[in-house]
Enzyme design. Structure first.
Site, PDB file in Angstrom:
ATOM      1  N   ARG A  27       0.778  -1.239   0.000  1.00  0.00           N
ATOM      2  CA  ARG A  27       0.000   0.000   0.000  1.00  0.00           C
ATOM      3  C   ARG A  27       0.808   1.286   0.000  1.00  0.00           C
ATOM      4  O   ARG A  27       0.282   2.341  -0.310  1.00  0.00           O
ATOM      5  CB  ARG A  27      -0.967  -0.006   1.185  1.00  0.00           C
ATOM      6  CG  ARG A  27      -2.123  -0.972   0.955  1.00  0.00           C
ATOM      7  CD  ARG A  27      -2.856  -1.254   2.236  1.00  0.00           C
ATOM      8  NE  ARG A  27      -1.954  -1.893   3.185  1.00  0.00           N
ATOM      9  CZ  ARG A  27      -2.351  -2.418   4.337  1.00  0.00           C
ATOM     10  NH1 ARG A  27      -3.613  -2.350   4.701  1.00  0.00           N
ATOM     11  NH2 ARG A  27      -1.488  -2.998   5.139  1.00  0.00           N
ATOM     12  N   ARG A  36      -5.406  -1.864  -6.404  1.00  0.00           N
ATOM     13  CA  ARG A  36      -6.264  -2.273  -5.289  1.00  0.00           C
ATOM     14  C   ARG A  36      -7.617  -1.554  -5.268  1.00  0.00           C
ATOM     15  O   ARG A  36      -8.567  -2.050  -4.671  1.00  0.00           O
ATOM     16  CB  ARG A  36      -5.543  -2.065  -3.955  1.00  0.00           C
ATOM     17  CG  ARG A  36      -4.767  -3.258  -3.490  1.00  0.00           C
ATOM     18  CD  ARG A  36      -5.677  -4.383  -2.974  1.00  0.00           C
ATOM     19  NE  ARG A  36      -6.027  -4.157  -1.569  1.00  0.00           N
ATOM     20  CZ  ARG A  36      -7.228  -3.861  -1.131  1.00  0.00           C
ATOM     21  NH1 ARG A  36      -8.221  -3.747  -1.981  1.00  0.00           N
ATOM     22  NH2 ARG A  36      -7.464  -3.685   0.149  1.00  0.00           N
TER      23      ARG A  36
HETATM   24  O1  CP3 Z   1       6.408  -9.121   0.944  1.00  0.00           O
HETATM   25  C1  CP3 Z   1       5.689  -8.967  -0.069  1.00  0.00           C
HETATM   26  O2  CP3 Z   1       5.645  -7.915  -0.717  1.00  0.00           O
HETATM   27  C2  CP3 Z   1       4.902 -10.163  -0.567  1.00  0.00           C
HETATM   28  C3  CP3 Z   1       3.535 -10.248  -0.161  1.00  0.00           C
HETATM   29  C4  CP3 Z   1       3.170 -10.579   1.275  1.00  0.00           C
HETATM   30  C5  CP3 Z   1       1.950 -10.114   1.834  1.00  0.00           C
HETATM   31  N1  CP3 Z   1       1.809 -10.686   3.054  1.00  0.00           N
HETATM   32  C6  CP3 Z   1       0.998  -9.214   1.177  1.00  0.00           C
HETATM   33  C7  CP3 Z   1      -0.057  -8.552   1.950  1.00  0.00           C
HETATM   34  C8  CP3 Z   1       3.790 -11.373   2.224  1.00  0.00           C
HETATM   35  C9  CP3 Z   1       5.136 -12.075   2.169  1.00  0.00           C
HETATM   36  C10 CP3 Z   1       2.910 -11.454   3.345  1.00  0.00           C
HETATM   37  C11 CP3 Z   1       3.197 -12.256   4.550  1.00  0.00           C
HETATM   38  C12 CP3 Z   1       2.301 -12.154   5.704  1.00  0.00           C
HETATM   39  N2  CP3 Z   1       0.947 -12.047   5.711  1.00  0.00           N
HETATM   40  C13 CP3 Z   1       2.739 -12.286   7.043  1.00  0.00           C
HETATM   41  C14 CP3 Z   1       4.156 -12.550   7.497  1.00  0.00           C
HETATM   42  C15 CP3 Z   1       5.005 -11.342   7.439  1.00  0.00           C
HETATM   43  C16 CP3 Z   1       4.646 -10.239   8.365  1.00  0.00           C
HETATM   44  O3  CP3 Z   1       4.396  -9.121   7.870  1.00  0.00           O
HETATM   45  O4  CP3 Z   1       4.623 -10.474   9.577  1.00  0.00           O
HETATM   46  C17 CP3 Z   1       1.597 -12.180   7.869  1.00  0.00           C
HETATM   47  C18 CP3 Z   1       1.582 -12.236   9.375  1.00  0.00           C
HETATM   48  C19 CP3 Z   1       0.465 -12.035   7.007  1.00  0.00           C
HETATM   49  C20 CP3 Z   1      -0.960 -11.946   7.423  1.00  0.00           C
HETATM   50  C21 CP3 Z   1      -1.607 -10.694   6.993  1.00  0.00           C
HETATM   51  N3  CP3 Z   1      -1.830 -10.322   5.681  1.00  0.00           N
HETATM   52  C22 CP3 Z   1      -2.124  -9.664   7.818  1.00  0.00           C
HETATM   53  C23 CP3 Z   1      -2.075  -9.663   9.338  1.00  0.00           C
HETATM   54  C24 CP3 Z   1      -2.663  -8.695   6.975  1.00  0.00           C
HETATM   55  C25 CP3 Z   1      -3.438  -7.471   7.389  1.00  0.00           C
HETATM   56  C26 CP3 Z   1      -2.563  -6.401   7.845  1.00  0.00           C
HETATM   57  C27 CP3 Z   1      -2.194  -5.518   6.700  1.00  0.00           C
HETATM   58  O5  CP3 Z   1      -1.011  -5.203   6.549  1.00  0.00           O
HETATM   59  O6  CP3 Z   1      -3.129  -5.123   5.983  1.00  0.00           O
HETATM   60  C28 CP3 Z   1      -2.430  -9.100   5.634  1.00  0.00           C
HETATM   61  C29 CP3 Z   1      -2.805  -8.361   4.416  1.00  0.00           C
HETATM   62  C30 CP3 Z   1      -1.757  -8.148   3.364  1.00  0.00           C
HETATM   63  N4  CP3 Z   1      -0.819  -9.074   2.957  1.00  0.00           N
HETATM   64  C31 CP3 Z   1      -1.603  -6.981   2.572  1.00  0.00           C
HETATM   65  C32 CP3 Z   1      -0.548  -7.229   1.685  1.00  0.00           C
HETATM   66  C33 CP3 Z   1      -0.021  -6.310   0.607  1.00  0.00           C
HETATM   67  C34 CP3 Z   1      -2.467  -5.725   2.646  1.00  0.00           C
HETATM   68  C35 CP3 Z   1      -3.709  -6.007   1.882  1.00  0.00           C
HETATM   69  C36 CP3 Z   1      -4.291  -4.800   1.220  1.00  0.00           C
HETATM   70  O7  CP3 Z   1      -3.879  -4.446   0.105  1.00  0.00           O
HETATM   71  O8  CP3 Z   1      -5.236  -4.230   1.797  1.00  0.00           O
END
Ligand code: CP3
Length: 347
Positions: A27, A36
């Site tokens: 984002r 998005r």
């Molecule tokens: O690193 C990258 O660019 C690759 C993509 C990636 C995402 N999530 C995209 C994402 C990777 C490697 C992850 C891993 C992930 N997802 C983890 C482990 C790493 C970390 O950050 O601790 C965890 C715990 C998640 C679970 C998760 N996904 C949560 C808790 C959330 C909501 C919080 C948030 O940041 O919005 C997500 C959503 C998420 N995953 C988004 C993205 C780009 C945001 C979604 C959006 O566009 O609204």
């Protein structure tokens, strides 16, 4: 292809320190927000052409040395049979939470190629599009961090349900972990078969444990994934580096070092030279700038980047990264400057 990242993973000599950023597609990038606006997050993950496009956005915008597959650690959980939703502001919600035998029995070990075919399709597109550019990192949640989402039904502050299951019903926890461990292993094998050139295991929440409990309830499962992945690779004659990232790892480094990974990802709560001293010398390290440091003025970011590069110079290999994912509020310009600093200072 720019192979500095893969070389640093293996501990080979590199002309400069490679860098990529956890959550580098996301984002904080205007290009990402534009896509998005048209599709929700899960649709984006499940549409290979779009997922590939956002994976490449930070390669174009920042000049990082590796791409990471755009997906989420909860994709395999949905494939196991849980209902997954991402709510605006609240984050992921998984239903029903797995807290008893009945809920556990309903879950299956998915067949990655059929149940998550869109991920392998995305990887294949990316390998074609990135061919002359940078390597592609695949990933999975490590078994423990994946299981916390299943037990809690989403994100948690104190992991009460998870710790309670571990301490009150260890046999139930062990059966859940057995299913999750197989799922993670098969998922990573499928990503490597599709073309992932390195894989990272995210154990974001493993830092909530004492060393004793980490050793008993977290480590055996992640070691099992890495050891099995490595013996499968040896039989197939493939050599794909494995990165193991643990959030708040500083109390656990002595426990983690025999996990079998090539690279250990370090968060910012510890000086990276201290971490290096406490890990085996035949491991590379990745990290470890505080994501919030990117809110500082550039001269101050410079100082921190130089400090980390200097401290990490004793490692057999160093991949520069943040100590956790980049925050949505971050200036993309500061991220790009940081990447440039890493390259120019380390040359
Ligand atoms: O690193 C990258 O660019 C690759 C993509 C990636 C995402 N999530 C995209 C994402 C990777 C490697 C992850 C891993 C992930 N997802 C983890 C482990 C790493 C970390 O950050 O601790 C965890 C715990 C998640 C679970 C998760 N996904 C949560 C808790 C959330 C909501 C919080 C948030 O940041 O919005 C997500 C959503 C998420 N995953 C988004 C993205 C780009 C945001 C979604 C959006 O566009 O609204």
């Amino acid at each position: 292809m720019n192979d500095t990242f893969l070389k640093a993973c293996r501990g080979e000599a590199v002309p400069y320190t490679p860098v990529w950023i956890m959550r580098q597609a996301g984002r904080y990038l205007k290009q990402y927000q534009k896509i998005r606006k048209k599709v929700d997050f899960l649709t984006l993950c499940k549409t290979p052409e779009l997922a590939a496009e956002v994976t490449i956005q930070p390669i174009d915008a920042l000049g990082v040395d590796a791409a990471i597959l755009f997906s989420d650690i909860l994709i395999p959980v949905e494939a196991m049979g849980m209902k997954l939703k991402f709510l605006e502001k609240k984050g992921p919600v998984l239903t029903p939470p797995v807290r008893n035998e009945t809920a556990l029995k309903k879950l299956s070990v998915p067949q990655p190629e059929t149940d998550m075919g869109f991920v392998m399709e995305t990887i294949k597109i990316l390998r074609k599009e990135l061919a002359t550019r940078v390597p592609l990192i695949g990933f999975s949640g490590a078994p423990f961090t994946t299981a916390t989402y299943m037990i809690e039904g989403g994100t948690s502050k104190n992991f009460l349900h998870t710790k309670r299951m571990i301490f009150e019903s260890p046999a139930l926890y062990a059966s859940l972990m057995s299913k999750v461990t197989t799922t993670v292993l098969e998922y990573l094998k499928a990503q490597i078969k599709a073309g992932a050139q390195a894989v990272q295991l995210f154990d974001t929440w493993a830092g909530i444990f004492s060393p004793l409990d980490y050793r008993e309830y977290v480590f055996p499962y992640v070691r099992e994934v890495i050891k099995s992945l490595k013996s499968w690779q040896a039989a197939e004659n493939i050599r794909v580096p494995v990165i193991y990232f643990v959030g708040s790892c500083s109390g656990l480094l002595e426990e983690m070092r025999t996990c079998g990974a090539d690279v250990i990802g370090i968060d910012w709560r510890i000086n990276i030279d201290d971490a290096i001293k406490r890990l085996d010398s035949d491991l590379s390290v990745q990290g470890n700038l505080d994501p919030c440091a990117l809110f500082m003025p550039k001269e101050k970011i410079q100082y921190r980047v130089k400090d980390i590069l200097k401290r990490a110079s004793s490692a057999r290999g160093h991949i520069f990264n943040l100590g956790h994912g980049v925050l949505p509020e971050t200036s993309a310009e500061n991220v790009a400057s940081m990447v440039e600093m890493v390259h120019s200072f380390s040359r």
